[in-house]
Design an enzyme around this catalytic site. Sequence first.
Site, PDB file in Angstrom:
ATOM      1  N   GLU A 179      -4.322   6.879  -2.381  1.00 32.59           N
ATOM      2  CA  GLU A 179      -5.238   7.150  -1.267  1.00 32.59           C
ATOM      3  C   GLU A 179      -5.585   8.628  -1.189  1.00 32.59           C
ATOM      4  O   GLU A 179      -6.744   9.005  -0.979  1.00 32.59           O
ATOM      5  CB  GLU A 179      -4.624   6.699   0.066  1.00 32.59           C
ATOM      6  CG  GLU A 179      -5.546   6.958   1.253  1.00 32.59           C
ATOM      7  CD  GLU A 179      -4.893   6.701   2.602  1.00 32.59           C
ATOM      8  OE1 GLU A 179      -5.214   7.435   3.564  1.00 32.59           O
ATOM      9  OE2 GLU A 179      -4.067   5.776   2.701  1.00 32.59           O
ATOM     10  N   HIS A 195      -6.448   1.301  -1.274  1.00 36.26           N
ATOM     11  CA  HIS A 195      -6.235   2.757  -1.221  1.00 36.26           C
ATOM     12  C   HIS A 195      -7.532   3.542  -1.384  1.00 36.26           C
ATOM     13  O   HIS A 195      -7.622   4.690  -0.955  1.00 36.26           O
ATOM     14  CB  HIS A 195      -5.291   3.198  -2.353  1.00 36.26           C
ATOM     15  CG  HIS A 195      -3.936   2.580  -2.300  1.00 36.26           C
ATOM     16  ND1 HIS A 195      -3.633   1.381  -2.906  1.00 36.26           N
ATOM     17  CD2 HIS A 195      -2.791   2.992  -1.723  1.00 36.26           C
ATOM     18  CE1 HIS A 195      -2.363   1.088  -2.718  1.00 36.26           C
ATOM     19  NE2 HIS A 195      -1.828   2.048  -1.981  1.00 36.26           N
ATOM     20  N   HIS A 251       2.028  -2.434  -3.684  1.00 41.16           N
ATOM     21  CA  HIS A 251       3.255  -1.896  -4.261  1.00 41.16           C
ATOM     22  C   HIS A 251       4.433  -2.837  -4.007  1.00 41.16           C
ATOM     23  O   HIS A 251       5.384  -2.515  -3.282  1.00 41.16           O
ATOM     24  CB  HIS A 251       3.554  -0.507  -3.689  1.00 41.16           C
ATOM     25  CG  HIS A 251       2.607   0.545  -4.174  1.00 41.16           C
ATOM     26  ND1 HIS A 251       2.135   1.564  -3.377  1.00 41.16           N
ATOM     27  CD2 HIS A 251       2.026   0.717  -5.373  1.00 41.16           C
ATOM     28  CE1 HIS A 251       1.312   2.321  -4.070  1.00 41.16           C
ATOM     29  NE2 HIS A 251       1.231   1.833  -5.281  1.00 41.16           N
ATOM     30  N   CYS A 268      -3.833   5.279  10.598  1.00 39.88           N
ATOM     31  CA  CYS A 268      -4.233   3.915  10.961  1.00 39.88           C
ATOM     32  C   CYS A 268      -3.504   3.482  12.238  1.00 39.88           C
ATOM     33  O   CYS A 268      -2.281   3.624  12.339  1.00 39.88           O
ATOM     34  CB  CYS A 268      -3.912   2.968   9.814  1.00 39.88           C
ATOM     35  SG  CYS A 268      -4.147   1.222  10.194  1.00 39.88           S
TER      36      CYS A 268
END
Length: 316
Positions: A142, A85, A48, A213
């Site tokens: 995602e 994603h 992005h 994450c």
Amino acid sequence: MITVDIDRNSGFCAGVIRAIGKAEEFLHKENGPEGNGRKLYSLGAIVHNDSELERLHKEGLVTIDKEDIDEMVNAEGEFLLIRAHGEPPQTYDQAGKLGFSIIDCTCPVVLKLQQRIREAYTNQKEAGEGQIIIFGKPGHAEVLGLVGQTDGKAVVVEDFTMLEKSIEDGVISLGVPTEIFSQTTKSPAEYAILCAGLEERMEGPLNIHDTICSQVATRHDRLSKFALEHDIIIFVAGKASSNGKVLCDLCKSLNIRTYHIDSTSEVKREWFRADDRVGICGATSTPKWLLEEVANVILDLNKYVPDWVEKYGSES
């Protein structure tokens, strides 16, 4: 005298680096002396960030969307990149039927999360009861891939208000076994608040999964410190970046002089004071080269051009 510091921990995350690396490897081979000059199709923007997308487009990467796939009849001999994603199972089925050769760049962290959600959903189906809740942004790439692991039955909540409304409307049941997961790039603090609130209300068993994450979670802590150490923060990220919004909001909550830009053209001289300590940082979708360009523009605007690369370095 104004000084400029680039956050060493900003820039592409491992998943994005891996995806871009695979795309470049394919494109360089195709554009080389033994290549066939074939293009590589990416289902959705590989990152992005418009500047990085433009760079990759010049290399031969073509971004398409789900509607483009739906209109195709035959894609034999074409290559389709699945970005970091991830995608729901239906996408792989559709691409395979069209004849695409798939280059799967799903982030390993996202892939593991998909597997965990799929296993939890399968166990609930076998038991005959239960629900899956995903803390994430509705419609995010995602999240769509995660919901796809549950045949579309998972409930997505973006914040505490949305959680309460889902409970009030009966979308979320408080009496059945519940598994809750988080989109990998969400705020650890917000997830903790959401889970605590749900735990207080639950009447049935609740299993909370730690699925943010670790690289993203660590970045939150380090970025908080970085925002407080500088007079002004220039946050560089594409406006469509979910992770960018989360991190920029974090900076702004700690440093009111935080400005969100996605290109060097948005930098304004009037933002800066003569003795500012300027901090430049970005999202997991922001290339390091763009952070460096922004730094140079700021220094040029303020008529002070030291060798910042040597002083601060450009490696994460």
